[in-house]
Design a protein around this motif. Sequence first.
Motif, short mmCIF file in Angstrom:
data_model
loop_
_atom_site.label_atom_id
_atom_site.label_comp_id
_atom_site.label_asym_id
_atom_site.label_seq_id
_atom_site.Cartn_x
_atom_site.Cartn_y
_atom_site.Cartn_z
N TYR A 93 9.13 4.69 -2.42
CA TYR A 93 8.07 5.13 -3.32
C TYR A 93 6.69 4.61 -2.92
CZ TYR A 93 12.14 6.22 -6.21
OH TYR A 93 13.34 6.70 -6.66
N ASN A 94 6.56 4.16 -1.67
CA ASN A 94 5.26 3.70 -1.17
C ASN A 94 4.61 2.68 -2.10
OD1 ASN A 94 5.05 5.24 1.29
ND2 ASN A 94 4.75 7.05 0.00
N LEU A 95 5.39 1.73 -2.58
CA LEU A 95 4.87 0.77 -3.54
C LEU A 95 3.79 -0.11 -2.91
CD1 LEU A 95 8.01 -0.49 -5.49
CD2 LEU A 95 6.68 1.60 -5.80
N VAL A 96 2.88 -0.54 -3.77
CA VAL A 96 1.85 -1.50 -3.36
C VAL A 96 2.07 -2.80 -4.13
CG1 VAL A 96 -0.62 -1.99 -3.25
CG2 VAL A 96 0.20 0.33 -2.84
N GLY A 97 2.02 -2.72 -5.44
CA GLY A 97 2.26 -3.90 -6.26
C GLY A 97 3.11 -3.55 -7.46
N GLY A 148 7.78 -11.75 -13.00
CA GLY A 148 7.69 -11.66 -11.55
C GLY A 148 6.58 -10.74 -11.12
N GLY A 149 6.03 -11.02 -9.97
CA GLY A 149 5.01 -10.16 -9.39
C GLY A 149 5.21 -10.06 -7.89
N TYR A 150 5.27 -8.85 -7.36
CA TYR A 150 5.52 -8.65 -5.93
C TYR A 150 4.48 -7.69 -5.36
CZ TYR A 150 9.97 -10.55 -7.49
OH TYR A 150 10.93 -11.34 -8.06
N GLY A 151 4.29 -7.79 -4.06
CA GLY A 151 3.34 -6.91 -3.41
C GLY A 151 1.91 -7.36 -3.64
N ALA A 152 0.99 -6.39 -3.66
CA ALA A 152 -0.44 -6.71 -3.72
C ALA A 152 -1.11 -6.01 -4.88
CB ALA A 152 -1.12 -6.29 -2.42
N SER A 153 -2.01 -6.73 -5.53
CA SER A 153 -2.85 -6.10 -6.54
C SER A 153 -3.97 -5.33 -5.85
CB SER A 153 -3.42 -7.14 -7.50
OG SER A 153 -4.28 -8.03 -6.81
N ASN A 154 -4.33 -5.77 -4.64
CA ASN A 154 -5.29 -5.04 -3.80
C ASN A 154 -4.74 -5.02 -2.38
OD1 ASN A 154 -7.66 -4.77 -1.85
ND2 ASN A 154 -8.61 -4.25 -3.81
N PHE A 155 -4.38 -3.84 -1.91
CA PHE A 155 -3.72 -3.69 -0.62
C PHE A 155 -4.67 -3.99 0.54
CE2 PHE A 155 -0.67 -0.73 1.85
CZ PHE A 155 0.02 -1.84 2.31
N TYR A 156 -5.95 -3.77 0.33
CA TYR A 156 -6.94 -4.00 1.39
C TYR A 156 -7.03 -5.48 1.73
CZ TYR A 156 -11.27 -3.37 4.04
OH TYR A 156 -12.21 -3.34 5.05
N PRO A 216 -2.25 -11.16 -3.87
CA PRO A 216 -0.91 -11.16 -4.48
C PRO A 216 -0.96 -10.81 -5.96
CG PRO A 216 -1.67 -13.40 -4.18
CD PRO A 216 -2.68 -12.53 -3.50
N VAL A 217 0.13 -10.26 -6.43
CA VAL A 217 0.27 -9.95 -7.85
C VAL A 217 0.75 -11.19 -8.58
CG1 VAL A 217 1.53 -8.60 -9.56
CG2 VAL A 217 0.76 -7.51 -7.44
N ASP A 218 -0.01 -11.59 -9.60
CA ASP A 218 0.37 -12.72 -10.45
C ASP A 218 0.83 -12.14 -11.79
OD1 ASP A 218 0.33 -14.81 -12.39
OD2 ASP A 218 -0.98 -15.98 -11.09
N PRO A 219 2.08 -12.36 -12.19
CA PRO A 219 2.58 -11.74 -13.42
C PRO A 219 1.86 -12.20 -14.68
CG PRO A 219 4.12 -13.39 -12.62
CD PRO A 219 3.09 -13.21 -11.54
#
Length: 725
Positions: A83-87, A102-110, A114-117
Amino acid sequence: MFDYKTRGKENLTVIVFISIILSILLSGSFVSASNHQYPSTFLPETLQIDVGKYDFELLQDLDDSVEMESLILSIILGQYDAYNLVGVTYSVVKNGSVLLTGGYGASNFYYLTPVDPITTLFRVGSISKTFIAISILQLMEDGLIALDTDVNNYLTAFQIVDTYEEPITIRHLLTHTAGFEETVSQSVFESALEMPDLEETLTTDAPQRVNPPGEVVSYSNYGFTLLGYIIQELTALPFEQYVQMEILDPFGMNHTSFEQPLPVPLVSDMATGYDEGRVEGYYEYLSISPAAALTSSAGDMAKFMIAMLNNASYNGNQILENSTVELMQSEQFTTHPDLPGMCFGLYEMNTNGEYIIGHGGDTIFFHSRMMLFPEHDLGVFITYNNREGGIAKYDFSTQFIDHYFPYHIDEIVPMDNYDKKLDQFTGFYLSSRRHYSSASGIPKDLWMRIAGLEIYSTGQYLKFVGASIEFVQIAPNYFVERTGDYDFTIIFFKDDKGRITHFHSDIVGPTSTYEKLNFIYRNIDIFNSVIIAFAVIFLISLAYWGAKGLNNFLTKSESIRSLDTIIKWWTLGIPVTFIPYAYYIDVRTETIIFLEKEVPAIFGSTYILLLFTLVFTAGLVIFSVISWTSFRPSSIKARKELQIEENDIGEETEEQIVEEVVEEIDENIPEEPIEVSKFSEIVQKILTVIRTFQPLFKRLHYSLLAILSIALVSLFASWNLLDLF
């Protein structure tokens, strides 16, 4: 490979994030400002989990956080490339406390932020409606509003049109049964300067009322936007401020807000949304703000879920009375006892035999789902920051529920004659969440693609086009998945004439009614073929009659007023009356979609044309039958004219005609002459054939026109247009 059974959630989050960064740096695929290239696989292969290694069938303890975290991570990792996930971020609450975040991936892909829950903010879309419903119920407790009062009593700047005798009430708005069509007005903007205020949003291109209130479920952003406006009217506060004061502050939800743009302290925590293919999107300004504009974190949503499972109480603050919470979370509208129904600001998501209430939320780039399991004191929230997350959230819910609440029925018992008359259920069905009127200008084909489902019969079972699951009839109009492996039900409903008009199903949820479309949309090719065939035959007939009439005029021959003449003029009446009607239908069906249950009174007085078409068709059928009998003109004048014609033919025999034709050919053909007797014999045979079969050709011609006319009328009958009479 990590030992997912013994690790703690804090260590897992750190390991996942550090591994992501190290893998990307070492592979040389770090996103730089100069190339803005995204890595094709966001998570390194070293972190891919072999789900089959874990015997999850033996691990179904809802209180085991390690097991649950392993399951959730395995689902999310499996979704990243699919699903081409980012965060993505989630929270799980159990027995009044937070079990997992939990938080995975990126809140900003550029920048690979990191994603902070706890702090990273996601748009939660229509989960906003749950907060609006709580606000309305608070006003009810304060005596400022009544659920069954006409909403117009609370509006001063504008009024809802009284299309139907029964008024729209607050209860109707809370259960999506007000009867509004879907609005097609722009609701998402890239700038706050472009976004209209709440009153302008509600009064500009307001949706029409297309169903009486309380009868049809049709999910409505407009309805909940109207509720937000009513909150402002009754409290003299912006609804954003009211929610902040009465819900968010008491619960300590410091990372949640309806404000657009966000308050300054929260701006830096906002995740970026992404379009398909991980293309960066924009911050969405939503004009339907009460219905969809809430921004929150997984940590804050955990607090909210704990409150929803504990009589709206959290951290010693209760915002609704116990009886009001019970009212809010109980079924307020349903179409059948065996199907999920609507609550106030929530809806039932019953799956695999489990009672679940909650809400989903979607913007363009953010997609969320909140599920509450009251019987297990369990709440689950998950949200994604990319467009494909709209599918991923359902995939997550399915896998999570199937793991902890597996479902199977050993035996499905069909009803007697379960496979009879299945064709009545087949056809194209369209969601009631659509535009009904012609004002939108949106082609019907588009609505059918984005909001339609097609059902067909295999002979014994029903299936949706594009799906492999089969449904068997276990009671009249009542179908279930036939193997017992899936908890899926479809229930069809009929009108007073016994026609299937719509269905409801737990597959699509309780927020929409699927209405059966008219026959025309399944047989448009047949309709067009009949039209073309009729047009071709009629044009050929018209050309022949015209040429014959012109010849009679030029030769000053007096035509005989016989049955042929009557049929010619009578047949002309069919296209003269039908073509304008067919054109009118074609124009109207471009934007207005006809349902199986509808008698399209929208045609108005034009149905008179169809009435004339029926009369002309009936006459043509009668004339065709007569042409196959020994009918002869009975008028004295006709008989005399026929007798004169026969005498003229008798004076000039066929042999003389043949000789004249042969002589004329001989004069114009310089080649070696053909033997006159032989050529004469050929011409004579041709003339004999023409004379012999001319009556048959005429009869076949009339019959073909009659058959095509009957086909046209039959098509109209199948569309239920004949109900007009």
